[in-house]
Motif scaffolding. Structure first.
Motif, PDB file in Angstrom:
ATOM      1  N   UNK A  32       0.942  -1.223  -0.018  1.00  0.00           N
ATOM      2  CA  UNK A  32      -0.132   0.007   0.101  1.00  0.00           C
ATOM      3  C   UNK A  32       1.084   1.289   0.128  1.00  0.00           C
ATOM      4  N   UNK A  33       2.196   1.096  -0.655  1.00  0.00           N
ATOM      5  CA  UNK A  33       2.883   2.386  -0.631  1.00  0.00           C
ATOM      6  C   UNK A  33       2.281   3.556  -1.653  1.00  0.00           C
ATOM      7  N   UNK A  34       2.406   4.758  -1.094  1.00  0.00           N
ATOM      8  CA  UNK A  34       2.239   5.920  -2.093  1.00  0.00           C
ATOM      9  C   UNK A  34       3.201   6.893  -1.755  1.00  0.00           C
ATOM     10  N   UNK A  35       3.939   7.206  -2.703  1.00  0.00           N
ATOM     11  CA  UNK A  35       3.808   6.813  -3.991  1.00  0.00           C
ATOM     12  C   UNK A  35       4.554   5.419  -4.144  1.00  0.00           C
ATOM     13  N   UNK A  36       4.190   4.759  -5.404  1.00  0.00           N
ATOM     14  CA  UNK A  36       4.564   3.495  -5.590  1.00  0.00           C
ATOM     15  C   UNK A  36       5.896   3.336  -5.988  1.00  0.00           C
ATOM     16  N   UNK A  37       6.962   2.731  -5.193  1.00  0.00           N
ATOM     17  CA  UNK A  37       8.343   2.890  -5.566  1.00  0.00           C
ATOM     18  C   UNK A  37       8.641   2.024  -6.942  1.00  0.00           C
ATOM     19  N   UNK A  38       9.752   2.075  -7.259  1.00  0.00           N
ATOM     20  CA  UNK A  38      10.122   1.519  -8.781  1.00  0.00           C
ATOM     21  C   UNK A  38      10.187  -0.067  -8.434  1.00  0.00           C
ATOM     22  N   UNK A  39      11.178  -0.646  -7.617  1.00  0.00           N
ATOM     23  CA  UNK A  39      10.957  -1.981  -7.428  1.00  0.00           C
ATOM     24  C   UNK A  39      10.947  -2.453  -5.958  1.00  0.00           C
ATOM     25  N   UNK A  40      10.126  -3.373  -5.776  1.00  0.00           N
ATOM     26  CA  UNK A  40       9.914  -3.942  -4.267  1.00  0.00           C
ATOM     27  C   UNK A  40      10.328  -5.534  -4.348  1.00  0.00           C
ATOM     28  N   UNK A  41      11.233  -5.817  -3.662  1.00  0.00           N
ATOM     29  CA  UNK A  41      11.347  -7.366  -3.243  1.00  0.00           C
ATOM     30  C   UNK A  41      10.887  -7.681  -1.895  1.00  0.00           C
ATOM     31  N   UNK A  42       9.777  -8.487  -1.759  1.00  0.00           N
ATOM     32  CA  UNK A  42       9.156  -8.711  -0.518  1.00  0.00           C
ATOM     33  C   UNK A  42       9.018 -10.247  -0.240  1.00  0.00           C
ATOM     34  N   UNK A  43       9.718 -10.681   0.545  1.00  0.00           N
ATOM     35  CA  UNK A  43       9.911 -12.120   0.648  1.00  0.00           C
ATOM     36  C   UNK A  43       9.057 -12.768   1.549  1.00  0.00           C
ATOM     37  N   UNK A  44       8.528 -11.965   2.622  1.00  0.00           N
ATOM     38  CA  UNK A  44       7.423 -12.319   3.473  1.00  0.00           C
ATOM     39  C   UNK A  44       8.158 -12.451   4.882  1.00  0.00           C
ATOM     40  N   UNK A  45       9.243 -12.165   5.137  1.00  0.00           N
ATOM     41  CA  UNK A  45       9.924 -12.074   6.464  1.00  0.00           C
ATOM     42  C   UNK A  45       9.408 -10.898   7.199  1.00  0.00           C
TER      43      UNK A  45
END
Ligand code: ACM
Ligand code: ZN
Length: 751
Positions: free
Chosen positions: A25-38
């Protein structure tokens, strides 16, 4: 096995490319996000290591971002729970943020980049309820270097504490230029030591006779909204016992705000508007005007007299103090909306025009801007002016703030002359306009690349949203105007992600609920579940659809405006007789939002029509050369063409003066109640079986109206009218059971 492979590929995709910025739910949306779940559990007390002592200034913003974590040691170094570092290999404003199981690492190309990373961190903390941060790797950089927001404190005054609160919100959404519109015809808000009269007289006014205040008082009566009442704290009694409204910033106040903004990576751009919008100068120094007194011309106030050397001396003396207070690169001269009649009639101004061979009054304004620009440059500052400064030998080092969306020529002219520009088109980025259910996506839908800037992209510094405050007397009202549209402006100015309106609306709703939790005002999105005009057969059950759970709805049944003590909407309402329901939204902390009126009328199914002939697809559309303000008068104009329309939209060839009349039949598939809407600029109407179903008539900006009609299966005559005189908007459609706006199915249109 196949299934397992699918799952594995899905998991890999999630880890490598990120599940998309919308997840968090980031505003503004960033360029790249790696979100591994931890996740990273935030410590009770946090050590912050800064790779550079210049980053110590970000400490308070970091504490604000992670409020559940106590401030611990602040170290110079690279070992801490949170590590902040400058990495000059990253672009100015860009940052890298890594949240791992052992802490947070931020590296950025500049101080502003560190602030933007912390802004992201704050939103990540909200995902984890303030206690944990999702483990992420984010690489991010701004689309535009200039991400501005303007507040007009002249028309109504906002305290330094309120300005600081807004600055904090700006930083949270990655804005980095605060444009402070400090003076105008209605108020002078900055102490100038050399001319104390400016604030002694110009900061105060009698609200009983001031039009902006009278309008606000009227709206307070109509809407029963205390946010339209002047704040008690800004009223004082003068020596004669009169109540005066106003306020100003001392130079110490300004220094305090400027220092605070700097810790948030925000430059403050002061604007002291000249030579127009200067009545407060003229009231204190009448000799600086052409006629020796404050006056209004045909459209705007009469400006400063530019034939008088004393005017230039005054302007330079004022700006000299401004330069001492604001240490930033850019300073704004204003120079918009200058009424030139006074100059035409002034011997001194005419003599200046002759002496400098300026040609005419436009040349005189341009001369003033050039004089001021060299003065700014001599003090190491770059001048910004509204787009009225374009052309006329403007120095290419001046920056043009383009606002007149109806005058693309000034944008083109500025770019071709080599000037840098800031985009703040009225149509999209003026936040003072009346809002409706479509206004958030209107801002989000702005496409700066669609302006005529090709080949000049590097001259576009960025975007700038503006709030003018003629009818905004309180902080709550300002927040209502700004939010959630500032979220959309943030997204436009920062993000390079492809547009996704539904995803953005969903994220914006999350952020509005955070505003709720913090007691801030904002424009609550419209309620669903009913039209403006509704019909029912025997009875109907009205089930109000809230935009999200924290919104509070109150209602009345007698047509009066709901207040905080009106009945709470707690569940479906059964309607079995004609009535008017008034629904009002309130924020979780009880701030009054807009009221929606819903009329309910008992009806019966209208019988279909027999045409006795075979019909063809589509509707007939007649285009009239219409200039006027009423759908009913369209046929009084000359008919320009007649054609068949497959859908209800402005046909390709129709331009200029537009009066459209669509006629034909609706082929109704089954007995029932049908809901229609018209979203138009300017007016429109929709009739079925000769009955008005949607009345959206009259001259107006983009507005939606909706209505229902009960129809038996078969053919029903339909007529849709629309007019506009400068290429507006026509969207006509139906509202489905889920409240979605959908086009009228083409198989239903016959002629
Ligand atoms: C302006 O809106 N007058 C710049
Ligand atoms: Zn003059």
């Amino acid at each position: 096995m196949k299934r397992l492979l699918f799952v594995l590929i899905g998991a890999l995709f999630a880890a490598c490319s990120g599940r998309g910025p919308a997840d968090l739910d980031l505003i503004p949306a960033p360029r790249t996000v790696e979100h591994s779940g931890g996740a990273y559990r935030l410590p009770e007390v946090m050590t912050v290591a800064c790779g550079d002592s210049a980053l110590f200034a970000a400490r308070d913003f970091l504490a604000h971002a992670l409020p559940a974590t106590g401030a611990g040691e602040l170290l110079l170094g690279t070992e801490g729970d949170v590590c902040l570092a400058l990495d000059r290999s990253l672009a100015d404003g860009a940052y890298r943020l890594e949240v791992a199981s052992d802490g947070v690492r931020i590296a950025a190309g500049s101080y502003g980049g560190v602030i933007s990373a912390i802004a992201t961190l704050r939103q990540l903390a909200a995902v984890g309820g303030g206690e944990t941060l999702p483990a992420v790797k984010i690489e991010d950089a701004p689309r535009y270097a200039w991400r501005g927001y303007m507040l007009d404190v002249a028309r109504h005054f906002f305290t330094k504490e309120q300005v600081k609160a807004l600055l904090l919100r700006m930083a949270e959404y990655k804005f980095n230029k605060f444009h402070w519109h400090l003076t105008d015809d209605q108020g002078w808000r900055i102490e100038i030591r050399r001319y104390p009269q400016l604030t002694e007289q110009g900061a105060w006014r009698d609200p009983a006779t001031h039009q902006n205040d009278i309008t606000c008082a009227e709206r307070a009566e109509q809407t029963l909204d205390p946010a339209y009442r002047l704040p008690e704290a800004l009223l004082r009694t003068d020596a004669e016992g009169r109540t005066l409204y106003g306020g100003y910033y001392t130079q110490d106040d300004i220094r305090e705000v400027v220092a605070y903004a700097a810790t948030l990576g925000i430059d403050v751009i002061p604007e002291l508007d000249m030579p127009g919008h200067s009545l407060k100068i003229i009231e204190s120094f009448p000799a600086l005007s052409c006629a020796g007194k404050a006056a209004w011309g045909e459209t705007f106030s009469s400006p400063l007299c530019l034939g008088n050397d004393a005017t230039l001396e005054f302007a330079k003396n004022v700006y000299k103090e401004v330069f001492e207070l604001f240490p930033f690169e850019y300073v704004h001269l204003g120079a918009d909306e200058v009424e030139k009649i006074a100059w035409t009639n002034c011997p001194k101004c005419q003599s200046r025009i002759r002496m400098h061979r300026l040609g005419d009054e436009h040349g005189l304004q341009a001369w003033f801007v050039r004089e001021m620009e060299s003065f700014f440059a001599a003090h190491g500052r770059k001048l910004i002016g509204w787009d009225e400064i374009a052309g006329d030998n403007l120095s290419p080092t001046a920056v043009v703030q383009w606002w007149r969306s109806w005058m693309g020529s000034t944008l083109t002219q500025s770019l071709e002359a080599g000037n840098s520009v800031i985009l703040s088109p009225v149509e999209y980025l003026y936040l003072d306009g009346t809002q409706n259910r479509n206004s958030l996506l209107k801002v989000y839908g702005y496409d700066p690349a669609a302006e005529r800037i090709a080949g000049h992209e590097s001259q576009v510094l960025g975007l700038h949203a503006n709030l003018w405050t003629e009818t905004v007397p309180t902080f709550d009202r300002a927040c209502y105007q700004i939010f959630p549209r500032l979220f959309a402006a943030s997204e436009l100015a920062w993000s390079t992600q492809p547009k996704d309106a539904a995803g953005f609306e969903r994220r914006a709703a999350v952020h509005m609920q955070r505003l709720d939790a913090e007691g801030w005002n904002y424009r609550i999105p419209d309620l669903g579940g009913f039209c403006d005009e509704n019909v029912f057969l025997d009875r109907t059950v009205v089930e109000v659809v809230k935009p999200f759970g924290s919104v509070v709805v109150r209602y009345t049944t007698d047509g009066s405006v709901p207040t905080a003590s009106s009945p709470l909407y707690e569940g479906p309402i059964t309607v079995d007789a004609d009535c008017t329901l008034m629904f009002r939204r309130f924020t979780a902390s009880g701030k009054a939002g807009d009221t929606q009126r819903a009329r309910f009328v008992k009806s019966s199914l209208l019988a279909p029509t027999e045409t006795g002939r075979t019909l063809s697809p589509g509707l007939t559309v007649r285009w009239y050369d219409y200039v006027g303000e009423a759908c009913g008068e369209i046929e009084s104009a000359t008919l320009r063409s007649e054609s068949v329309a497959a859908s209800v939209a402005i046909p390709e060839q129709v331009k200029g003066n537009i009066g459209l009349v669509f006629t034909g039949y609706l082929d109704i598939p089954e007995d029932g109640i049908y809901s229609f809407y018209l979203y138009t600029d300017d007016g429109s109407t929709l009739k079925v079986d000769g009955r008005m179903v949607v009345d959206n008539d009259g001259p107006h900006s983009r507005t939606e109206r909706s209505g229902q009609i009960a129809l038996a299966r078969g053919l029903h005559p339909v007529e849709i009218r629309y007019f506009d005189s400068n290429g507006g908007i026509l969207e006509a459609g139906m509202i489905d059971a889920q409240g979605r706006r959908v086009p009228i199915p083409s198989q239903m249109l016959r002629h």
